[in-house]
Scaffold this motif. Structure first.
Motif, PDB file in Angstrom:
ATOM      1  N   PHE A 185      -0.941  -1.766  -4.069  1.00  0.00           N
ATOM      2  CA  PHE A 185      -1.021  -2.988  -4.860  1.00  0.00           C
ATOM      3  C   PHE A 185      -2.269  -3.795  -4.500  1.00  0.00           C
ATOM      4  N   TRP A 186      -2.591  -3.887  -3.213  1.00  0.00           N
ATOM      5  CA  TRP A 186      -3.746  -4.681  -2.793  1.00  0.00           C
ATOM      6  C   TRP A 186      -5.056  -4.072  -3.277  1.00  0.00           C
ATOM      7  N   GLY A 187      -5.101  -2.758  -3.453  1.00  0.00           N
ATOM      8  CA  GLY A 187      -6.280  -2.144  -4.056  1.00  0.00           C
ATOM      9  C   GLY A 187      -6.489  -2.650  -5.465  1.00  0.00           C
ATOM     10  N   GLY A 188      -5.422  -2.665  -6.260  1.00  0.00           N
ATOM     11  CA  GLY A 188      -5.511  -3.194  -7.621  1.00  0.00           C
ATOM     12  C   GLY A 188      -5.844  -4.669  -7.638  1.00  0.00           C
ATOM     13  N   TYR A 189      -5.271  -5.402  -6.702  1.00  0.00           N
ATOM     14  CA  TYR A 189      -5.516  -6.843  -6.631  1.00  0.00           C
ATOM     15  C   TYR A 189      -6.993  -7.141  -6.360  1.00  0.00           C
ATOM     16  N   TYR A 190      -7.592  -6.474  -5.375  1.00  0.00           N
ATOM     17  CA  TYR A 190      -8.997  -6.746  -5.065  1.00  0.00           C
ATOM     18  C   TYR A 190      -9.924  -6.272  -6.181  1.00  0.00           C
ATOM     19  N   PHE A 191      -9.594  -5.161  -6.840  1.00  0.00           N
ATOM     20  CA  PHE A 191     -10.398  -4.732  -7.976  1.00  0.00           C
ATOM     21  C   PHE A 191     -10.274  -5.742  -9.114  1.00  0.00           C
ATOM     22  N   TYR A 192      -9.069  -6.224  -9.337  1.00  0.00           N
ATOM     23  CA  TYR A 192      -8.846  -7.241 -10.367  1.00  0.00           C
ATOM     24  C   TYR A 192      -9.651  -8.497 -10.059  1.00  0.00           C
ATOM     25  N   ARG A 193      -9.621  -8.951  -8.813  1.00  0.00           N
ATOM     26  CA  ARG A 193     -10.372 -10.152  -8.428  1.00  0.00           C
ATOM     27  C   ARG A 193     -11.872  -9.961  -8.637  1.00  0.00           C
ATOM     28  N   PHE A 219       0.996   5.162 -11.166  1.00  0.00           N
ATOM     29  CA  PHE A 219       1.521   6.399 -10.590  1.00  0.00           C
ATOM     30  C   PHE A 219       0.733   6.836  -9.366  1.00  0.00           C
ATOM     31  N   TRP A 220      -0.592   6.882  -9.480  1.00  0.00           N
ATOM     32  CA  TRP A 220      -1.395   7.437  -8.396  1.00  0.00           C
ATOM     33  C   TRP A 220      -1.559   6.488  -7.216  1.00  0.00           C
ATOM     34  N   THR A 221      -1.303   5.217  -7.407  1.00  0.00           N
ATOM     35  CA  THR A 221      -1.430   4.288  -6.278  1.00  0.00           C
ATOM     36  C   THR A 221      -0.081   3.902  -5.698  1.00  0.00           C
ATOM     37  N   SER A 222       0.996   4.500  -6.178  1.00  0.00           N
ATOM     38  CA  SER A 222       2.312   4.221  -5.605  1.00  0.00           C
ATOM     39  C   SER A 222       2.814   5.480  -4.909  1.00  0.00           C
ATOM     40  N   GLY A 223       3.759   5.300  -4.047  1.00  0.00           N
ATOM     41  CA  GLY A 223       4.310   6.438  -3.319  1.00  0.00           C
ATOM     42  C   GLY A 223       3.479   6.769  -2.101  1.00  0.00           C
ATOM     43  N   ILE A 224       3.907   7.788  -1.392  1.00  0.00           N
ATOM     44  CA  ILE A 224       3.229   8.180  -0.159  1.00  0.00           C
ATOM     45  C   ILE A 224       2.192   9.238  -0.501  1.00  0.00           C
ATOM     46  N   LEU A 249       8.312   2.843  12.584  1.00  0.00           N
ATOM     47  CA  LEU A 249       8.736   1.876  13.601  1.00  0.00           C
ATOM     48  C   LEU A 249       9.467   0.697  12.969  1.00  0.00           C
ATOM     49  N   PHE A 250       9.017   0.288  11.787  1.00  0.00           N
ATOM     50  CA  PHE A 250       9.610  -0.859  11.115  1.00  0.00           C
ATOM     51  C   PHE A 250      10.764  -0.476  10.190  1.00  0.00           C
ATOM     52  N   SER A 251      10.727   0.754   9.667  1.00  0.00           N
ATOM     53  CA  SER A 251      11.744   1.153   8.694  1.00  0.00           C
ATOM     54  C   SER A 251      12.865   1.985   9.306  1.00  0.00           C
ATOM     55  N   GLY A 252      12.714   2.381  10.545  1.00  0.00           N
ATOM     56  CA  GLY A 252      13.725   3.239  11.160  1.00  0.00           C
ATOM     57  C   GLY A 252      13.697   4.648  10.600  1.00  0.00           C
ATOM     58  N   GLY A 253      12.580   5.058  10.026  1.00  0.00           N
ATOM     59  CA  GLY A 253      12.452   6.405   9.482  1.00  0.00           C
ATOM     60  C   GLY A 253      12.980   6.560   8.068  1.00  0.00           C
ATOM     61  N   GLU A 254      13.277   5.466   7.397  1.00  0.00           N
ATOM     62  CA  GLU A 254      13.788   5.525   6.028  1.00  0.00           C
ATOM     63  C   GLU A 254      12.642   5.797   5.048  1.00  0.00           C
ATOM     64  N   TYR A 255      12.733   6.913   4.341  1.00  0.00           N
ATOM     65  CA  TYR A 255      11.676   7.338   3.432  1.00  0.00           C
ATOM     66  C   TYR A 255      11.399   6.295   2.354  1.00  0.00           C
ATOM     67  N   TYR A 256      12.444   5.772   1.728  1.00  0.00           N
ATOM     68  CA  TYR A 256      12.253   4.880   0.594  1.00  0.00           C
ATOM     69  C   TYR A 256      11.658   3.533   1.014  1.00  0.00           C
ATOM     70  N   ILE A 257      11.928   3.117   2.219  1.00  0.00           N
ATOM     71  CA  ILE A 257      11.283   1.895   2.720  1.00  0.00           C
ATOM     72  C   ILE A 257       9.804   2.167   2.976  1.00  0.00           C
ATOM     73  N   ASN A 258       9.485   3.369   3.470  1.00  0.00           N
ATOM     74  CA  ASN A 258       8.074   3.743   3.657  1.00  0.00           C
ATOM     75  C   ASN A 258       7.334   3.802   2.331  1.00  0.00           C
ATOM     76  N   VAL A 259       8.013   4.241   1.277  1.00  0.00           N
ATOM     77  CA  VAL A 259       7.401   4.256  -0.062  1.00  0.00           C
ATOM     78  C   VAL A 259       7.042   2.837  -0.487  1.00  0.00           C
ATOM     79  N   ILE A 260       7.919   1.895  -0.181  1.00  0.00           N
ATOM     80  CA  ILE A 260       7.633   0.491  -0.514  1.00  0.00           C
ATOM     81  C   ILE A 260       6.404   0.008   0.245  1.00  0.00           C
TER      82      ILE A 260
END
Length: 181
Positions: free
Chosen positions: A30-38, A63-68, A12-23
């Motif tokens: 990233f937030w998983g790593g952030y909360y574990f770090y905290r 690698f494992w926490t990035s991408g779809i 809905l926000f990306s217009g179906g663009e795969y690479y934006i969904n990857v972001i």
């Protein structure tokens, strides 16, 4: 199904663009790593740089926490569970317990066996923190009861957990590819 629904929301926000969904998915990971770090910098103060290197620059974690993939969501939910449960035990804020329950539910939707595996650990941790007898006794008792309930489910429960595991293993053995790994 959760992954597909999440991609639909992102579309809905990306217009179906795969690479934006990857972001978007990488942002969640990233937030998983952030909360574990905290959590780890709170418990083990003085090692902030080393932990930052592990949680944000360790190649397998990146690698494992990035991408779809589900892995980023799993890491996010587990980080939220541990982070908020730790602070719930310290301060007793019920809002944090609500976040733990919601994160456990979301983890159950993504990987149900991980959510079920974490429950005895959280229960043991909570009891050990509040009662203060030797932690190994509490963990032994809780895990002993959990194992007993696991095998008792074969006879009395609506879900036969040992049979579920045996069925999953047989499905794995039926896979083609010639590798036991």
């Amino acid at each position: 199904v959760l992954l597909i629904k999440l991609i639909a929301v992102f579309n809905l926000f990306s217009g179906g663009e795969y690479y934006i969904n990857v972001i978007w998915f990488s942002f969640l990971g990233f937030w998983g790593g952030y909360y574990f770090y905290r959590l780890f910098t709170t418990v083990f103060s003085g090692y902030e740089r080393q932990m930052a290197a592990v949680f944000f620059f360790f190649i397998p974690m990146v690698f494992w926490t990035s991408g779809i993939r589900k892995d980023g969501l799993i890491f996010l939910f587990m980080s939220l569970i541990f982070y908020h449960f730790y602070f719930f035990l310290k301060a007793g804020e019920w809002r944090r317990l609500a976040i733990v329950v919601l994160s456990l539910f979301m983890l159950f939707l993504v990987r149900n066996f991980l959510a079920l595996t974490i429950l005895p650990a959280l229960l043991s941790w909570g009891i050990a923190e509040k009662t203060r007898p030797p932690a190994w006794k509490i963990f032994s008792i809780v895990y002993g009861i959990s194992i007993f309930i696991f095998f008792l489910s074969a006879r009395m429960g609506p879900i036969d957990f040992p049979q579920k595991i045996a069925d999953r293993q047989q499905e794995f053995f039926r896979l083609q590819g010639g590798s036991e790994i």
